[in-house]
Design an enzyme around this catalytic site. Structure first.
Site, mmCIF file in Angstrom:
data_model
loop_
_atom_site.group_PDB
_atom_site.id
_atom_site.type_symbol
_atom_site.label_atom_id
_atom_site.label_comp_id
_atom_site.label_asym_id
_atom_site.label_seq_id
_atom_site.Cartn_x
_atom_site.Cartn_y
_atom_site.Cartn_z
ATOM 1 N N HIS A 272 0.835 -1.206 0.000
ATOM 2 C CA HIS A 272 0.000 0.000 0.000
ATOM 3 C C HIS A 272 0.876 1.264 0.000
ATOM 4 O O HIS A 272 0.721 2.142 -0.864
ATOM 5 C CB HIS A 272 -0.904 -0.030 1.253
ATOM 6 C CG HIS A 272 -1.807 1.147 1.382
ATOM 7 N ND1 HIS A 272 -3.127 1.126 0.983
ATOM 8 C CD2 HIS A 272 -1.600 2.393 1.875
ATOM 9 C CE1 HIS A 272 -3.683 2.301 1.218
ATOM 10 N NE2 HIS A 272 -2.770 3.089 1.766
ATOM 11 N N GLU A 273 1.792 1.326 0.941
ATOM 12 C CA GLU A 273 2.642 2.524 1.023
ATOM 13 C C GLU A 273 3.544 2.632 -0.200
ATOM 14 O O GLU A 273 3.876 3.730 -0.643
ATOM 15 C CB GLU A 273 3.469 2.512 2.309
ATOM 16 C CG GLU A 273 2.655 2.464 3.608
ATOM 17 C CD GLU A 273 1.551 3.511 3.706
ATOM 18 O OE1 GLU A 273 1.686 4.583 3.084
ATOM 19 O OE2 GLU A 273 0.537 3.253 4.398
ATOM 20 N N HIS A 276 1.769 4.666 -2.775
ATOM 21 C CA HIS A 276 1.937 6.110 -2.521
ATOM 22 C C HIS A 276 3.339 6.565 -2.939
ATOM 23 O O HIS A 276 3.509 7.627 -3.541
ATOM 24 C CB HIS A 276 1.775 6.399 -1.028
ATOM 25 C CG HIS A 276 0.359 6.373 -0.525
ATOM 26 N ND1 HIS A 276 -0.626 7.198 -1.014
ATOM 27 C CD2 HIS A 276 -0.242 5.636 0.459
ATOM 28 C CE1 HIS A 276 -1.767 6.973 -0.362
ATOM 29 N NE2 HIS A 276 -1.569 6.012 0.538
ATOM 30 N N GLU A 302 -4.600 8.122 -2.788
ATOM 31 C CA GLU A 302 -5.103 6.862 -2.248
ATOM 32 C C GLU A 302 -5.394 5.870 -3.374
ATOM 33 O O GLU A 302 -5.278 4.658 -3.185
ATOM 34 C CB GLU A 302 -6.353 7.141 -1.408
ATOM 35 C CG GLU A 302 -6.761 6.023 -0.484
ATOM 36 C CD GLU A 302 -5.799 5.767 0.689
ATOM 37 O OE1 GLU A 302 -4.912 6.608 0.943
ATOM 38 O OE2 GLU A 302 -5.933 4.714 1.328
#
Lengths: 508, 508
Positions: A272-273, A276, A302
């Site tokens: 997830h990170e 980003h 997001e």
């Protein structure tokens, strides 16, 4: 008012100087915040926060300075706009949005509000610990009153909440969200019922094992490097709440956390990170040191993390590539688990009380509850006193669960305490944007999932960089999604994605 | 000019505001520099340096601002001084010293100088790599010319070099240094001759072994915690050149480096930096966020690191306490080495070419060479063209060695390239101060070495904190050494210390 070329040139230069100074100061603030959340010695943190506060107010003063106001005034004139390149126009748009919003609030009121919200976080922490909403109630009332006053200062066209949504997702309105969330909710509820009725439930015991933390970290780094995250322009650390931060375009750091009894937290948190981080690493280097350097909105940001975590990282193809590696890092844990079982397990749907622990499908229901409550509070249809009962009622209605206490209910999120009304919808927007982007990339790159199966992630990163990342804040989120996918944001793609996905996982 | 109480009060408040802002900005600059030298991803460093540059010039502008000038003017009036508390007087002294010095240099010249020295470092690096002084010569000439002009701007009473010494050790003069170094040199040379004639040379082979780096780190942490360094108000990392940095009084970080083939580098490096760190951790918390927070001078700072590294850390009593622990961390390496052999080995004296690798005794000779050359350059008695030959001549005279090339000779130190003339003497001042402090502490704490033998380090840290650390910059170095030891700095104590020490080590 007529604007000379000379005046435009001067204003442009002033803006560039202010922009660079602000960007450099923000870079150092980001670094200090990263440090505070990773390795700063605990006794020094309170003092560090003061130093960060001093530099932050310097940034605030610069962005609201007379100098800034004057050059924005000049550069906003139609005659001036016509002379400006696209990049400068975008900078003016970003600074002006911030300037106009902030200038509307009387400084004295803003100061009171800052003091209130900084105290509110401790009060919220205590109330949550004691599982007692009434301890936070009066503080929340004051915050809501401020927000309502601010809404009047900001102004709005249709719905008061629009004025707050605009802060996190410029241009987003209640009208749009009602439509998007209405469509999504209907489908989610229907799909959830079918899933709950399904006789083909995945095994969920496979994660109840011990996973060596050093191995989790090694596997996280292995996955990061395969996904195209540049470790020479970033680093991976540990923090209580995982995050990614673009300190500059060549220094984009990720944190994760390792739980010995569940490796999902570290792996999916890291992926997830990484989503980003790929965004921030991919911004055009010529935007370095300018306001255009970050992601264009919370929602688009997001979308990049959710795309990588869910659309890529939870796919069967992803694990076709990585499953043997996973078994190499954890040789004992998955001996009797087939890849099919594994992939079904990481896509389990199960209504739960806590947003941050929710699965991909029910997550959006948690967001809708918050959206409706915030909207009602701002329009005056709901009162703070009603919150715990409304919360529980909506949890029952949307998810079929009743929180046993306020800590697992209305008090679970920090957002209210810092006045972050309008923030929550970004999370679901991320899912919506991500699915629409997925549809487009699969159209343009028909072998998308073949590439994933073969571990060929770089073309995917390049596509995202080419179409999204490189632009930073050059385009607004609406402009960007239209440019990338050819249409406005639409719930259809997420709905179709869910249908396709869960039909397989639950053999519906 | 008469100064009203009101005007004094206003000026005091302005100074406090500027002081806090500058201190907070400097805190963030320190943090960024720490990060640059420890874990910052390599691709982001160049950009980070720009951001640090922007905030540094903000600090520079604040300390030379009209506002600063006005309040310093007011607060320097005798009438105002009479009204001020001791702390404010010290702040005025510190800011005024900096303000007066910096204002004397015409801004245009200063800017040229900054550009020159920032380019000079790369040129020095290249010249050193190519072992060719002539590549650096013309740049160095320009730097020397700037320094000579600056000396004229600063002004001086007796010797031009005094104007530069004052930057690093306020109040220090050539007259004082000539006396101190003259005494020290005579003794050092005499002692060195006796050592070289001694038949009782220590074993030096015991460090030519492999030392596991993880174990070196564990042992470093073990020693740090015993010495009273607060790891909750600091941390230990790795960097190419070890350093300590007080980011704030509760966040004082240390770095060290681990060489697999010689554990001395890590252990003594760590103890050395621990001495610096104890100073910064020990400053009175009420000085936090002010200019008084740091050590009072380079020399006093260095006295704290040398005291801990040499007077404590190389003593027989220190290893009486730690030697069994050392053997526990490195079970195979010291089986056939007695504690006496170990202690003699870590105190070996051997003339060498490189300052940073020199032993405790000959180190000061390296400093004297630099001192004499810098003094000669500034007075005009020496020319840059003469440097390589003068250097080699002095090396032969002082240490009996001739550098095989410029890299191991005149080009070995970075200091000239950043214009740090006047800096070197601080290192030897540190040794001189340390010995004088050692004399005092042994007088006031007669069981000083018994305490060390028993691992009872906290009373020693408390003595240093009580007598030195707590004051930060409240006293000038001269005031402080007199307050602590009852007399001005005197080479006698270092001379006696060396005599006592090496008589034992070399059984003279």
């Amino acid at each position: 008012m007529s604007v000379s070329q000379r005046a435009v040139q001067n204003a442009k230069e002033t803006l560039e100087q202010l922009d660079q100074k602000i960007s450099h100061f923000e870079e150092l603030i980001s670094l200090a915040n990263w440090d505070l959340q990773t390795g700063a010695p605990k006794k020094g943190r309170a003092l560090r926060s003061k130093a960060v506060g001093t530099l932050s107010s310097e940034v605030f003063q610069l962005s609201l300075s007379k100098e800034m106001g004057e050059c924005l005034d000049t550069l906003s004139q139609p005659e001036a706009q016509a002379q400006l390149d696209m990049v400068t126009r975008a900078k003016v748009r970003e600074y002006k949005r911030n300037y106009d919003r902030s200038r509307k609030i009387p400084p004295e009121e803003y100061k009171e509000y800052v003091v209130l919200t900084s105290q509110a976080q401790d009060i919220w922490v205590e109330a949550r610990q004691k599982k007692d909403f009434s301890l936070f109630r009066d503080t929340l009332k004051k915050i809501v009153d401020f927000k309502k006053k601010f809404i009047d200062y900001y102004g709005f066209e249709e719905h008061p909440y629009d004025a707050l949504l605009d802060e996190y997702e410029p241009g987003l309105t209640v009208k749009t969200l009602d439509q998007l969330f209405g469509d999504l909710r209907a489908k989610t509820t229907e799909l959830l019922a079918r899933i709950q009725d399904s006789a083909n439930k995945p095994r969920t015991d496979i994660f109840q094992q011990s996973f060596d933390i050093k191995q989790q970290e090694a596997f996280s780094r292995f996955v990061l490097s395969k996904l195209g995250y540049d470790l020479d322009a970033g680093r991976l650390d540990v923090s209580a709440h995982p995050f990614a931060v673009g300190i500059n375009t060549k220094d984009v750091r990720i944190t994760t956390r390792y739980m010995e009894n569940d490796m999902r937290s570290a792996i999916f948190g890291t992926i997830h990170e990484c989503g980003h981080a790929l965004y921030e690493q991919g911004v055009n280097p010529k935007f370095e040191g300018t306001v255009l350097r970050g992601g264009t909105s919370m929602g688009i940001h997001e979308s990049q993390s959710r795309f990588l975590e869910n659309m890529v990282g939870r796919s069967f193809e992803f694990w076709t590539y990585f499953y043997e590696d996973l078994k190499r890092f954890f040789p004992d844990q998955f001996n009797d688990v087939s890849i099919e079982e594994f992939c079904r397990a990481i896509n389990t749907v199960e209504p739960s009380l806590i947003r941050v622990e929710a699965d991909e499908l029910t997550y959006n229901l948690h967001i809708m509850i918050r959206y409706e409550i915030e909207k009602g509070l701002m329009s005056g249809e709901l009162e703070v006193d009603d919150l715990p009962s409304i919360w529980n009622q909506k949890m029952e209605e949307y998810l079929g669960l009743t929180p046993p206490d306020d800590a697992q209910g209305v008090l679970q999120d920090i957002h209210c305490s810092f006045g972050g009304f309008g923030y929550f919808p970004s999370y679901s927007l991320g899912n919506l944007y991500a699915a629409q982007i997925l549809y487009t990339i699969r159209k343009e790159m028909p072998d998308f999932y073949d590439k994933i199966r073969n571990g060929d992630f770089l073309p995917i990163r390049e596509w995202l960089r080419e179409n999204i990342h490189q632009y930073g804040k050059l385009y607004t989120p609406q402009e960007l999604i239209k440019k990338v996918t050819g249409e406005d944001l639409n719930a259809k793609y997420l709905i179709d994605y869910f249908e396709e996905k869960y039909s397989k996982v639950y053999q519906l």
